[in-house]
Design a protein around this motif. Structure first.
Motif, PDB file in Angstrom:
ATOM      1  N   LEU A   1      39.452 -14.824 -17.913  1.00 45.17           N
ATOM      2  CA  LEU A   1      38.244 -14.391 -18.605  1.00 45.17           C
ATOM      3  C   LEU A   1      38.547 -13.365 -19.696  1.00 45.17           C
ATOM      4  O   LEU A   1      37.684 -13.061 -20.521  1.00 45.17           O
TER       5      LEU A   1
ATOM      6  N   SER B   1      31.329 -14.712 -20.319  1.00 47.23           N
ATOM      7  CA  SER B   1      32.025 -15.729 -19.528  1.00 47.23           C
ATOM      8  C   SER B   1      31.042 -16.767 -18.984  1.00 47.23           C
ATOM      9  O   SER B   1      31.310 -17.979 -19.030  1.00 47.23           O
TER      10      SER B   1
ATOM     11  N   ARG C   1      31.439 -20.372 -17.242  1.00 50.48           N
ATOM     12  CA  ARG C   1      32.273 -19.973 -16.118  1.00 50.48           C
ATOM     13  C   ARG C   1      31.428 -19.345 -15.014  1.00 50.48           C
ATOM     14  O   ARG C   1      30.354 -18.790 -15.263  1.00 50.48           O
TER      15      ARG C   1
END
Length: 780
Positions: free
Chosen positions: A33, A106, A111
């Motif tokens: 990340l 993110s 994600r």
């Protein structure tokens, strides 16, 4: 605030090569990340300059209404989140930390993020939801329970309004019109169960009825592992009223008089029970019959086994509680009442009779859908959790999402003490109670985590005998959990709770509590999953607070007794019962891994048995939706019905079109309900196919496919019979002698305590191989 150079760090220097190797192999949970660090730096830089702007000037910084935010463009994304961060500071009094900004970036890039407890996931959810909605997406924020959905929708509304976005919560007690309007908001907060139930309601709607859920577009899931993994295989059911079944009160009374080991036996994992020969004779004598296993007594035999399972396997204050004269199930993963959840009707009724309660009405399952199937229906799915890393493999396998870790805003200084393993549960409880009393006397707040309602009440009594008054937080009083948790961090407070996963409320230290060492978390036995252990441990040490976490365990714990049978004794045991033999410490950890493996296998097996059904359901729903929304589809369908008489088909579509539509929908729904019921009956006995060296899953899919191939032609024929015999003056289904359920309701079917198809296959084969001897695992 943490410096950004520190945010870029990845732990100790020696850990970094391990992370690089994991990322190279693309191991679940190793998603990098930190590649979004440049975007975060841009956001932090921009938002600093926005502080000088007035509200009107800040409002103009938003993208014009005629344009849509492009999340793939770093410049646009940074600009939006910079404005959103400043708007959050002004409207909510919360300025996102840099790590929260990293989490938001993110998640907006698809994600799933692992964020420690107390790191501000709710605010991250606001930023992500607003970002998705600003792209024109319809966003559902899936919460762990109705309380959190309502709370967060209300808390985030001022921020969403700054971007011209509407927000609402979908919770129990809302009417149909109110629900439909809530779902049409830009951002709707709800539980995945609410969404699933409303999808099921939509699938039963008739012409003229409004669709509740416009579609599944984007989902942001708070506590994603608790919401989508712990409950992933729970079937959500819509049921209609059915004819009452014969009462089983006599069987309940007979079973209550049986003796364990003499009349029935319980397997070591407590997932199955069976009658002995003496037990069968006792039941036959009480019923006045010669052969309980005679072919004509199949239903009676089934009822007898269900009554036995209710007596021997299902425990009050462990699997369920009785509140206000009703049996209410307890969610094992969360330690709270599972709203609108019940066992299959026969078992649920048997429990009610066992408790001497009024048996609730019988139901016919009209349709059902797994929680995981609901989640898979979203075009975009992201989420966050304090234990997402432990769930990374399953999230990748089940939902095709990648997971990465977000660093804490402040360094974590909580002390995680090694487990203390005791020989017996009594020794464990005695030692744990002394630790709690000492901490309480010193003014240190304590949170004790237990495995069940019964355990929490029992340990609270142990503490009371030592002069320590504890606050209880379990399924019997979870309505006041926010109030209890708000006080759990006060100096000298002692709270005894069931599982803390998915509660959504932080424990904040009160004045003077930090000086005593911060919150002491004491786990009384480990859970079946290390992920749940971490949820409990993470309640201490939030935002750099001091704290300590330790688990007190014993060889009597369920995680040991339900997985292994140990044939030897520890070589080194202290006078207080503490086991110093490292072999047994490793054995406990092994037992937990075995339990996790069983849960994973159950998850995969359950999904396998539902995959084919989901495909069949979608085909039926596609036909149903076309009939409802596309006029030509009804014409085409009736031409199949009246292949030899096109004029007859035209007559129905021109003169009584609505009635013809209702008949087609009724027969489709009836055929699907019958198909589901047949498959449920097949699943109950499919494990016996192993005797013929057949694969149970393959056989189930073959039977399901064969049945589905006849569903279409049979439905067409049924529609033809009804329309051919319809009186000329018929205008409603009632005029045709057809009746939809007068009422419907929704509920969840919990795991059957006597096992899944996979459990029964394994148990059956094991019993054959052992010649009836109970299973055992001996370590020497």
């Amino acid at each position: 605030m943490v410096g950004f150079e520190e945010l870029r760090g990845e732990g100790a220097w020696w850990q970094r090569p391990l992370g690089w190797v994991g990322r190279f192999r693309q191991d679940p949970g190793t998603t990098n990340l930190y590649k979004y660090a440049p975007v975060v730096e841009r956001i932090v830089s921009q938002r600093a300059s926005l502080r000088l702007l007035g509200d009107d000037e800040l409002r103009q910084k938003r993208a014009p209404d005629s344009t849509r935010l492009d999340l793939d463009d770093d410049v646009e994304l940074a600009g939006f989140l910079a404005v959103a961060s400043e708007a959050a500071r002004r409207r909510l009094g919360l300025e996102p930390f840099e790590v929260q900004v990293l989490a938001a970036v993110s998640m907006l890039r698809g994600r799933v993020v692992d964020m420690a407890t107390g790191e501000g996931k709710t605010l991250v959810g606001f930023l992500v939801s607003a970002g998705l909605a600003a792209t024109g997406r319809r966003v559902h924020v899936l919460s762990a329970n109705d309380y959190l959905a309502g709370r967060d929708a209300a808390a985030g509304r001022p921020l969403f309004a700054a971007f011209g976005l509407t927000c609402a919560a979908v919770v129990d007690g809302m009417g149909e019109v109110e629900r439909a309007e809530a779902y049409r908001s830009d951002i709707a907060y709800a539980t995945v169960h609410q969404v699933g139930f409303d999808l099921l309601r939509d699938r039963q709607r008739i012409p003229g009825a409004r669709k509740l859920v416009p579609g599944l577009d984007a989902a942001v899931v708070d506590e994603i592992d608790a919401v989508l993994l712990d409950d992933a295989m729970v079937p959500l059911v819509i049921a209609g009223d059915a004819d009452p079944q014969p009462e089983g009160a006599s069987l309940t009374q007979i079973i209550a008089e049986l003796t364990k080991d003499e009349h029935y036996q319980v397997e070591g994992d407590r997932r199955s029970a069976s009658y002995t020969e003496a037990g069968v004779f006792r039941v036959e004598s009480a019923l006045g019959i010669d052969d309980l296993y005679a072919e004509e007594r199949v239903e009676l035999l089934t009822a007898a086994h269900v009554a036995l399972h209710a007596r021997a396997l299902v425990e009050r204050d462990v699997h369920y509680v009785v509140i206000d004269g009703r049996v209410q199930l307890v969610n094992d993963a969360r330690g709270r009442v599972a709203d609108r959840q019940r066992w299959p009707d026969g078992l649920h009724a048997a429990i009610e009779r066992k408790e001497g309660l009024e048996v609730t009405g019988q139901a016919e399952v009209l349709d059902q859908i797994l929680v995981e199937t609901v989640a898979r229906g979203y075009r975009t799915l992201t989420g966050m959790s304090g234990t997402a890393l432990e769930a990374a493999e399953r999230l990748s396998e089940d939902l095709s999402v990648k997971t990465g870790a977000i660093p804490t805003n402040r360094p974590r200084i909580r002390e995680d003490t090694p487990d203390r393993l005791f020989v017996t549960a009594e020794q464990r409880d005695t030692a744990a109670a002394e630790v709690v009393r000492a901490a309480h006397d010193a003014g240190q707040p304590v949170l004790v985590g237990t495995g069940s309602v019964a355990d929490s009440e029992r340990f609270a009594q142990v503490l009371a005998e030592r002069g320590v008054e504890a606050q209880l937080l379990n399924a019997k009083n979870d309505a006041v959990e926010a109030e209890i948790i708000a006080r759990a961090g006060e100096r000298g407070a002692v709270t005894v709770s069931t599982q803390m996963a998915g509660r959504g409320v932080d424990i904040r230290l009160g004045p003077g509590a930090a000086e005593t060492g911060g919150l002491l978390v004491l786990g009384l036995g480990r859970y079946d999953s290390a992920r749940l252990d971490r949820q409990l441990r993470g309640r201490s040490g939030r935002q750099g607070d001091p704290g300590r976490a330790v688990f007190y365990t014993s060889l009597d714990d369920d995680v040991i007794s339900e997985q292994l049978r140990i044939g030897d004794q520890p070589r080194s045991v202290g006078p207080d019962g503490v086991i110093r033999d490292k072999k047994f410490i490793h054995l406990y950890e092994h037992a937990q891994r075995v339990a996790e493996g069983k849960l994973l296998q159950l998850h995969r097996t359950t999904r396998s048995y539902h995959t084919m059904t989901d495909q069949h359901r979608q085909a039926v729903l596609d036909t149903r939706e076309r009939i409802l929304t596309e006029p030509d589809s009804l014409d085409d369908y009736l031409r199949q019905v009246f292949t030899d008489d096109p004029a007859r088909a035209r007559a129905w579509t021109t003169t009584r079109r609505r009635l013809a539509t209702e008949v087609v929908l009724y027969q489709l729904d009836r055929a699907w309900t019958d198909h589901l019921n047949r498959l449920a009956a097949v699943r109950e006995g499919i494990h016996l196919r192993v005797l013929g060296r057949q694969n149970p899953l393959d056989e189930f899919n073959r039977i399901a496919n064969d049945g589905f191939r006849t569903l279409g032609p049979e439905t067409v024929a049924a529609v033809g019979r009804v329309l051919d015999n319809a009186p000329d003056d018929a205008t409603t289904l009632h005029d045709l002698g057809l009746r939809r359920p007068s009422s419907t309701w929704t509920y969840m079917v919990t795991d059957n305590p006597f096992g899944s198809e996979a459990d029964r296959v394994i148990a059956f084969l094991g019993n054959v191989i052992r010649g009836g001897r109970p299973p055992s695992v001996t370590y020497t």
